[in-house]
Design an enzyme around this catalytic site. Structure first.
Site, PDB file in Angstrom:
ATOM      1  N   ARG A  83     -14.665  -9.578   0.949  1.00 44.20           N
ATOM      2  CA  ARG A  83     -13.297  -9.070   1.151  1.00 44.20           C
ATOM      3  C   ARG A  83     -12.468 -10.080   1.958  1.00 44.20           C
ATOM      4  O   ARG A  83     -11.294 -10.328   1.667  1.00 44.20           O
ATOM      5  CB  ARG A  83     -13.342  -7.728   1.895  1.00 44.20           C
ATOM      6  N   ARG A 124     -15.158  -2.277  -0.212  1.00 42.92           N
ATOM      7  CA  ARG A 124     -16.257  -2.414   0.746  1.00 42.92           C
ATOM      8  C   ARG A 124     -17.598  -2.233   0.011  1.00 42.92           C
ATOM      9  O   ARG A 124     -17.640  -1.571  -1.033  1.00 42.92           O
ATOM     10  CB  ARG A 124     -16.117  -1.387   1.868  1.00 42.92           C
ATOM     11  N   TYR A 177       5.972   5.567   3.554  1.00 44.51           N
ATOM     12  CA  TYR A 177       6.748   4.939   2.477  1.00 44.51           C
ATOM     13  C   TYR A 177       5.829   4.344   1.412  1.00 44.51           C
ATOM     14  O   TYR A 177       6.147   4.324   0.233  1.00 44.51           O
ATOM     15  CB  TYR A 177       7.652   3.857   3.068  1.00 44.51           C
TER      16      TYR A 177
END
Length: 403
Positions: A340, A248, A374
């Site tokens: 982005r 960002r 995970y």
């Protein structure tokens, strides 16, 4: 047999003259008018305290400021409290304490207490934005108002001029922040209820707009414009750094040399700088390492990689890249944050990489909690391939632009 007391009248009170010693006139049921030698006439309520049964007095004020009728109303109120085993004097002291505290608990004071907690859960840039918005739009009008007296109408009237300018995103954020302050105030016992719970319903809901970006086919055009733009050297490197790393604008602007692990070739962004308050690792490519080499003579001896022009000990402004992109001719077409989106679109269109890897590379929030746990390892080594491919793609676009 209880002695019957004849109630007082205004004429009797007015004609009561002072004597050498203080004396009293009774109105019955504990209400008395005390006349002092100096001529002062004061209302007193005499009663037995609940539980202790000790006799005591409660002052109702002076006559004629407190009329006979007003004194009798106060007496009945006190008798009502006694009927419920409540000491009128203690009740009066508690009310005074609460009212005093209520006057001291202004919106700005409570907001400051709330902000001390809020700032620990968000990035420094976001925290600064939150407080600045309150200082600019809310505190000048409502800051010194006791929170207990803050009504929905007062808040809405304060925000209306902002809505009239069309700044609906600002309105939305202000409504949200005021509600957070009120919820904090309720939870800490400052007020009993949130009087501002529904103020957002008084304004239009802003239409969510995507960050302006360009199509993949225009990347060579952008790279050519960047190479020829009349912008500062540091700003040019900043934009390339943000484009290659996919972070960002604020994260790129605040990059520090201490966050670069040259041995592992990783940029480690601490949680407090990230939008999701979770640390993020960016694998560094030959291109990003080259940008660092170029910047070393400029800022290698300082804290920030991209220092501010006027104050080199601080980092460049998070809006610097935006301003430069506008000057490059992309006003209304591309913003720094849109770089982005450009990276995400191109990477997903290639079908070469798992979309989950791309999302982690962009530091997007994982909505699935099990997968989020995970994925804690962030697949740094897997993402090296993603970042290398993306850097190569940018470099090819740069070559195409020069041709």
């Amino acid at each position: 047999m209880a002695r019957t007391v004849k109630p007082l009248n205004d004429t009797q009170i007015k004609q009561a003259k002072p004597k050498e010693k203080e004396y009293s006139l009774s109105d019955g049921s504990g209400l008395q008018l005390s006349i002092r030698p100096n001529g002062t006439k004061s209302w007193l309520f005499k009663y037995y305290r609940p539980f202790t049964k000790k006799r005591t007095n409660l002052s109702f004020g002076q006559y004629p400021q407190i009329t006979l009728a007003a004194a009798r109303a106060k007496r009945e109120e006190a008798r009502g409290l006694l009927a419920n085993e409540i000491d009128p004097k203690e009740y009066k002291e508690q009310q005074y304490t609460q009212e005093t505290q209520s006057r001291l608990n202004t919106l700005e004071k409570v907001a400051l207490d709330w902000f001390e907690l809020k700032r620990s859960t968000v990035s420094p840039n976001y925290a600064e934005d939150v407080w600045n918005s309150l200082e600019r739009h809310i505190f000048p009008t409502l800051g010194q108002r006791p929170l207990s007296g803050l009504t929905a109408k007062l808040a809405i009237d304060t925000i209306k001029p902002i809505a009239a300018k069309g700044a609906l995103e600002t309105v939305k954020r202000l409504c949200q922040r005021l509600n957070e302050i009120m919820v904090y105030a309720v939870n800490t016992g400052v007020v009993e209820h949130n009087s501002l719970a529904g103020i957002k319903a008084a304004f239009q809901t802003p239409i969510k707009k995507s960050m302006a970006t360009i199509g993949s086919e225009r990347l060579p055009e952008f790279m050519e414009a960047l190479s020829r733009a009349s912008i500062k050297f540091t700003t040019r490197c900043l934009i390339e750094w943000q484009l290659h790393t996919m972070v960002r604008p604020s994260e790129a602007a605040m990059a520090e040399w201490s966050e670069i692990d040259f041995e592992s070739k990783v940029w480690i962004l601490p949680a407090e700088k990230m939008k999701m308050s979770k640390s993020h690792k960016v694998p560094l490519t030959p291109s990003t390492l080259r940008i660092l080499e170029i910047m070393k003579p400029v800022s290698g001896h300082r804290q920030y990689i991209f220092p501010a022009d006027r104050e080199p000990r601080s980092h460049t402004n998070s809006q610097t890249a935006n301003a430069a992109i506008k000057r490059m001719g992309f006003k209304g077409e591309l913003v720094a944050h849109g770089l982005r989106s450009l990276a995400s679109t191109i990477l997903n269109e290639t079908k070469l990489f798992d979309s989950e890897l791309i999302e982690v590379a962009l530091a997007h929030q994982e909505k699935n909690e099990i997968r989020a746990a995970y994925n804690r390892a962030e697949y740094v080594e897997n993402r090296r391939e993603v970042m290398s491919w993306w850097s190569d793609y940018i470099n090819k676009a740069k070559v195409a632009a020069s041709v």
